[in-house]
Design an enzyme around this catalytic site. Structure first.
Site, PDB file in Angstrom:
ATOM      1  N   HIS A 114      -0.102  24.185  -0.656  1.00  0.00           N
ATOM      2  CA  HIS A 114       0.925  24.124   0.549  1.00  0.00           C
ATOM      3  C   HIS A 114       2.179  23.863  -0.201  1.00  0.00           C
ATOM      4  CE1 HIS A 114      -2.591  23.263   2.922  1.00  0.00           C
ATOM      5  NE2 HIS A 114      -3.040  22.255   2.574  1.00  0.00           N
ATOM      6  N   ARG A 127      -3.922  30.621   0.326  1.00  0.00           N
ATOM      7  CA  ARG A 127      -5.272  30.508  -0.217  1.00  0.00           C
ATOM      8  C   ARG A 127      -5.558  30.866  -1.447  1.00  0.00           C
ATOM      9  NH1 ARG A 127      -5.167  31.412   5.185  1.00  0.00           N
ATOM     10  NH2 ARG A 127      -6.253  29.860   6.507  1.00  0.00           N
TER      11      ARG A 127
END
Length: 382
Positions: free
Chosen positions: A102, A263
């Site tokens: 993140h 991802r």
């Protein structure tokens, strides 16, 4: 709506979820008809919780929007705006989740603004917030968290005796400076050769991950990370830029209120390699496990260097007087065991049993919890 009220969360049915844990926690028939992965508790627009009130249930986000100062408190509104700054979850994984990371707050703001200004850019971000997160295990919990010593990873990859991995091994042998190149090489591996590469990875973890994600180069990237098993009550902290993945188990998770996820494999979804490399922190995480700090008898927390959230665990005994909750502002009280009662001053207590929760608004003031069992309390870390 002031005071303390029963809070009802939403169960999300991702494919990697357990068919038993959340159902058994909440006393519902198990196994469930479909996988149940996460119980969301908060006001995130993806699945806001509902609050019980005198006039019937209302969405927590709507309750906050109608009275931000009363529900959140002036300090929280000043720092985070008129929104609940955290999202609490119960996570139950029976299969590995994707490798992910993140962005930090500054990067998220800039990247989201650029994305909104240019529709041609990839849609990597859903909001302008960061998403640091922490998980406290409720059961033995396996996870990948942070890069381990590159020399150890190099030895593992070298043991597969795959000549084409030589550039990756060489990058890892150069130390931390080579981590980015090793990850880039693996995630950009030629598509036609990925299945053979993954099949050649002989490590037990690689074989286990390949059963779920055959031909996914994230199987090899996973071998560059720390593989940890948490015991109940142990925690892992995942700051911005930390590459991680949950593998199996159940835990209480708390994070900043964001859904920004980049991802890095172990997924059928799109992987934006270039953007991931810009976000990742290429450093060795020596010890991913975050120790608890005892604040008072039966009260513990896990200290993290951000202000969006704090998490507390209260171990209750019916023989003790009510336990004061060491937090102010908007609080979510989640039961995981036993039968507890949350009260403000002389108000009517709200019962919280395993798998149920309550919301205490900032204007409720100090609250306490009595009864037996274990509850977790989420609050801003102000």
């Amino acid at each position: 709506m002031s005071g303390v009220h029963r809070l009802t969360g939403v169960v999300r049915p991702y494919a990697w979820g357990s068919r038993t844990f959340l159902a058994e926690l909440q006393g519902r028939p198990a196994p469930a008809d479909a996988p149940e992965a996460e119980l969301w508790l908060g006001a995130h627009p993806g699945d806001p919780s509902t609050v019980a009130g005198h006039d019937g249930p209302a969405g927590l986000a709507d309750v906050i929007a109608a009275d931000p100062a009363g529900q959140l408190g002036a300090a929280s509104v000043d720092e985070f705006g008129p929104h609940l700054p955290y999202l609490m979850k119960v996570l139950a994984a029976s299969a590995p989740l994707s490798l992910q990371a993140h962005p930090d707050l500054d990067y998220a703001r800039k990247a989201f603004a650029a994305q909104e200004a240019d529709p041609s850019l990839p849609r990597n971000y859903t909001d302008a917030n960061h998403k640091p997160e922490m998980l406290v295990a409720l059961t033995p919990f396996q996870a990948l968290c942070g890069f381990r010593d590159p020399a150890v990873s190099a030895s593992v990859l070298e043991s597969f005796e795959v000549p084409s991995l030589a550039p990756v091994v060489a990058a890892l042998r150069s130390g931390v400076a080579g981590l980015a190149e090793a990850v880039r090489l693996l995630l950009t591996w030629p598509a036609e050769d990925r299945a053979a590469l993954v099949a050649a990875a002989g490590a037990p973890l690689a074989r286990r991950l390949a059963e779920h994600y055959p031909g996914d180069p994230g199987v090899l990237v996973a071998l560059l990370l720390n593989h940890v098993t948490l015991q109940p009550g142990e925690a892992i902290w995942m700051p911005a830029g930390n590459l991680h993945a949950y593998l199996e188990g159940a835990g209480v998770e708390i994070m900043a209120a964001s859904d920004n996820v980049l991802r890095g494999g172990l997924t059928p979804k799109r992987v934006d390699v270039d953007e991931l490399l810009r976000v990742l922190r290429f450093e060795v995480l020596d010890d991913p496990i975050l120790p608890a700090t005892e604040l008072a008898p039966g009260v513990s927390t896990w200290r993290v260097p951000i202000r969006d959230f704090a998490l507390y665990r209260l171990e209750l005994s019916g023989s003790r007087p009510p336990t004061p909750v060491p937090a102010e502002g908007p609080r979510i009280i989640l039961g995981v065991e036993g039968d507890a009662f949350v009260a403000e001053g002389h108000g009517t207590p709200v019962e919280v049993t395993a798998g149920t929760a309550a919301f205490a608004a900032a204007d409720a003031g100090p609250i306490s919890v009595a009864g037996t069992g274990t509850v977790f309390v989420a609050a801003p870390g102000l």
